[in-house]
Design a protein around this motif. Structure first.
Motif, mmCIF file in Angstrom:
data_model
loop_
_atom_site.group_PDB
_atom_site.id
_atom_site.type_symbol
_atom_site.label_atom_id
_atom_site.label_comp_id
_atom_site.label_asym_id
_atom_site.label_seq_id
_atom_site.Cartn_x
_atom_site.Cartn_y
_atom_site.Cartn_z
ATOM 1 N N GLN A 67 0.840 -1.192 0.000
ATOM 2 C CA GLN A 67 0.000 0.000 0.000
ATOM 3 C C GLN A 67 0.881 1.250 0.000
ATOM 4 O OE1 GLN A 67 -2.361 -1.077 3.640
ATOM 5 N NE2 GLN A 67 -4.075 -0.376 2.368
ATOM 6 N N LYS A 76 3.447 7.065 3.032
ATOM 7 C CA LYS A 76 3.544 5.912 3.923
ATOM 8 C C LYS A 76 3.441 4.644 3.077
ATOM 9 C CE LYS A 76 1.391 3.767 7.979
ATOM 10 N NZ LYS A 76 0.283 3.856 8.963
ATOM 11 N N VAL A 77 4.414 3.758 3.233
ATOM 12 C CA VAL A 77 4.452 2.512 2.479
ATOM 13 C C VAL A 77 4.236 1.357 3.450
ATOM 14 C CG1 VAL A 77 5.797 1.034 0.937
ATOM 15 C CG2 VAL A 77 6.048 3.525 0.811
ATOM 16 N N VAL A 78 3.286 0.498 3.133
ATOM 17 C CA VAL A 78 2.976 -0.653 3.991
ATOM 18 C C VAL A 78 3.057 -1.931 3.155
ATOM 19 C CG1 VAL A 78 1.302 -1.743 5.525
ATOM 20 C CG2 VAL A 78 1.430 0.766 5.395
ATOM 21 N N MET A 102 11.798 4.595 9.585
ATOM 22 C CA MET A 102 11.218 3.316 9.995
ATOM 23 C C MET A 102 11.133 3.296 11.510
ATOM 24 S SD MET A 102 13.345 0.720 7.525
ATOM 25 C CE MET A 102 12.454 -0.692 8.196
ATOM 26 N N THR A 103 10.456 2.268 12.018
ATOM 27 C CA THR A 103 10.352 2.164 13.469
ATOM 28 C C THR A 103 11.718 1.976 14.116
ATOM 29 O OG1 THR A 103 9.348 0.946 15.290
ATOM 30 C CG2 THR A 103 10.016 -0.349 13.377
ATOM 31 N N ASP A 159 3.418 -6.008 9.842
ATOM 32 C CA ASP A 159 3.656 -5.409 8.523
ATOM 33 C C ASP A 159 4.926 -4.549 8.549
ATOM 34 O OD1 ASP A 159 1.267 -6.556 7.850
ATOM 35 O OD2 ASP A 159 0.117 -4.688 8.001
ATOM 36 N N GLU A 210 6.467 -1.212 7.604
ATOM 37 C CA GLU A 210 6.010 0.141 7.310
ATOM 38 C C GLU A 210 7.196 1.101 7.312
ATOM 39 O OE1 GLU A 210 2.977 1.504 9.910
ATOM 40 O OE2 GLU A 210 1.662 -0.232 9.610
ATOM 41 N N THR A 252 8.224 5.439 5.966
ATOM 42 C CA THR A 252 7.724 6.709 5.433
ATOM 43 C C THR A 252 8.784 7.362 4.558
ATOM 44 O OG1 THR A 252 6.344 7.060 7.381
ATOM 45 C CG2 THR A 252 6.828 8.988 6.037
#
Length: 498
Positions: free
Chosen positions: A2, A16-18, A94-95, A110, A112, A114
């Motif tokens: 996404q 945002k890329v998921v 990223m996280t 997932d 994720e 940005t």
């Protein structure tokens, strides 16, 4: 996968890329299956290692590889699909939470991330037919060629020792010691130094006071260093030089003939004249080219008005500002000495940076639409020119261009830009005008008769910008120096007395 746009403000974009955990796990399993027949694990026959065992041993490392590849390669594909060009390398977030990262590597969450970036604005190209330039051309006379040959011949001129007083044109061999307030200063002493009187190699007044000296004379002369002398500790200071004359020699006559040409390494005077004429025409041609390019850039600047990516402008401004401050420091000057303030200078050079970036984008678009390309041969020539500038450092230079991202682009950009200018010259209205060399070399920053000081100051940024771009490129890394450059900078390398 996404792709969700979370910010679209001016040129700024955030996406945002998921990538679902099940898709990541599928890719991981495909790699594990591919590795099954290749890995060797004690206790298992080749090709018989259970996938579950492989996953336990290598799953997280393979997932880490997948994440790195996706973050490295996917952004450019995403921008391409969106029809966008990023002004700079997109920022990726990223996280940073270890627990969340562990879940991603275990295919329990997932992936994720940005993307934050500025887009290159779409540029609607304007017709080039309306651009008109005047190309100033200088006809090189025979007298100018002969005059230049005589200057070149100075290097081959011989001198004969004489007993009489030194005159302009004579060579004086001397020892000297310079002092300020009675104290010797660094770089102010030399032995057996040769100086041709009238060559203007030394600071003003030095050579004039040696006219009339004879071998064996001892003399103290007094001079004042120029206020813009590059050595700040000497600028504007009065100094004395204790001179001991070792020898006076008179120059031999220069005759323009085949013998002189032979001394200069050329087979004949005719061939020497041909070479010198070509050099002079080349020098004038460079100035002509800069002036024509400047006219083109000025008209493109009037044609195109659009928002420029702040990241590119910031980077260009930092390059300019760094050089401005370096120039000021080297000359011992301040912004006040340049009839401005730091705030005014920042505003002026910020405008210059914006113009450079905007024109660089326009030229890039024009070149792309015209199919302009830089060949491998042209890149090799540019690289060779770089190597020639740094003798003894060829390996380091080659390693730099091979291993530094964007380094090759710094070679390509000026070549591409000049080819775009050539393309434009084939399309626009060019009128040739024969002028004198004085007219060609005239500095129009100072020829606005009757203009007020405020008007001249207001016009300066645009003219500086155009001049810098014409000689260095619309996105050149060198900025025009502050208003007053130290004319003695070149002489500084020859010693403080010079």
């Amino acid at each position: 996968m996404q792709v969700i746009e979370t910010l679209a403000e001016g040129l700024k974009r955030e996406i945002k890329v998921v990538i679902p955990a099940k898709d990541m796990e599928q890719q991981m399993n495909e790699r594990l299956a591919d590795a099954k027949d290749k890995v060797r694990i004690n206790g298992f026959r080749p090709g018989k290692v259970p996938v579950a065992h492989l996953k336990k041993m290598y799953g997280k490392s393979i997932m880490a590889e997948l994440v790195n590849e996706i973050v490295r390669d996917r952004p450019s594909a995403i921008l391409s699909e969106r029809g966008e060009k990023s002004a700079t390398q997109p920022s990726i977030k990223m996280t940073e939470d270890e627990a969340e990262a562990e879940k991603i590597l275990s295919a329990e969450a997932d992936l994720e991330f940005t993307l934050s970036y500025e887009i290159i604005p779409p540029i609607e190209l304007q017709p080039t037919k309306g651009i008109k330039v005047t190309r100033e051309v200088v006809e090189v006379s025979e007298d100018e060629v002969n005059e230049q040959i005589e200057k070149i011949a100075e290097s081959a001129r011989s001198f004969e020792k004489k007993d009489g007083a030194a005159e302009n044109g004579d060579r004086v061999t001397m020892n000297y010691l310079g002092k300020v307030d009675g104290v010797a200063f660094d770089g102010g002493a030399a032995e057996d130094a040769d100086l041709v009187l009238g060559s203007n190699r030394f600071i003003p007044g030095f050579e004039d006071q040696l006219v009339g000296v004879k071998a064996g004379d001892e003399k103290t002369i007094t001079v004042t260093f120029p206020s813009e002398y590059p050595a700040a500790n000497l600028a504007g200071k009065e100094a004395t030089f204790d001179i001991t004359v070792k020898e006076v020699a008179a120059p031999s006559a220069i005759e323009l003939n085949d013998e002189l040409a032979s001394k200069l390494g050329v087979e004949s005077l005719e061939k020497l004249k041909e070479i010198v004429r070509g050099q002079i025409e080349g020098q004038y041609g460079n100035v002509t080219r800069q002036k024509v390019k400047r006219q083109i850039l000025d008209q493109l600047d009037e044609q195109y008005k659009f928002e420029t990516p702040a990241s590119l402008v910031d980077a260009e401004f930092e390059n300019i500002w760094r050089q401005i401050n370096t120039d000021l420091a080297q000359s011992g000057k301040t912004f006040a000495d340049e009839d401005t303030t730091e705030e005014e200078a920042r505003e002026e050079y910020r405008k210059l940076a914006e113009r450079r970036v905007r024109l660089g984008l326009v030229l890039s678009e024009l070149g792309e639409k015209a199919g302009v390309e830089v060949t491998e041969e042209e890149m090799q020539r540019a690289l060779y020119a770089q190597l020639q500038q740094f003798p003894g450092q060829q390996r380091e230079i080659l390693d730099y261009f091979r291993n530094t991202p964007g380094a090759a682009a710094s070679l390509r950009a000026p070549i591409f830009e000049e080819k775009v200018i050539d393309q434009l010259l084939s399309e626009i209205d060019v009128t040739d005008k024969t002028v004198s060399k004085e007219e060609l070399l005239a500095d129009d920053e100072e020829d606005a008769e009757g203009a007020s000081k405020a008007d001249k100051k207001k016009a300066a940024p645009k003219k500086k910008a155009a001049k810098a771009e014409a000689s260095e490129g619309a996105e050149g890394e060198e900025a025009p120096a502050p208003k007053k450059k130290a004319a003695a900078k070149k002489k500084a390398a020859e010693g403080d007395a010079e």
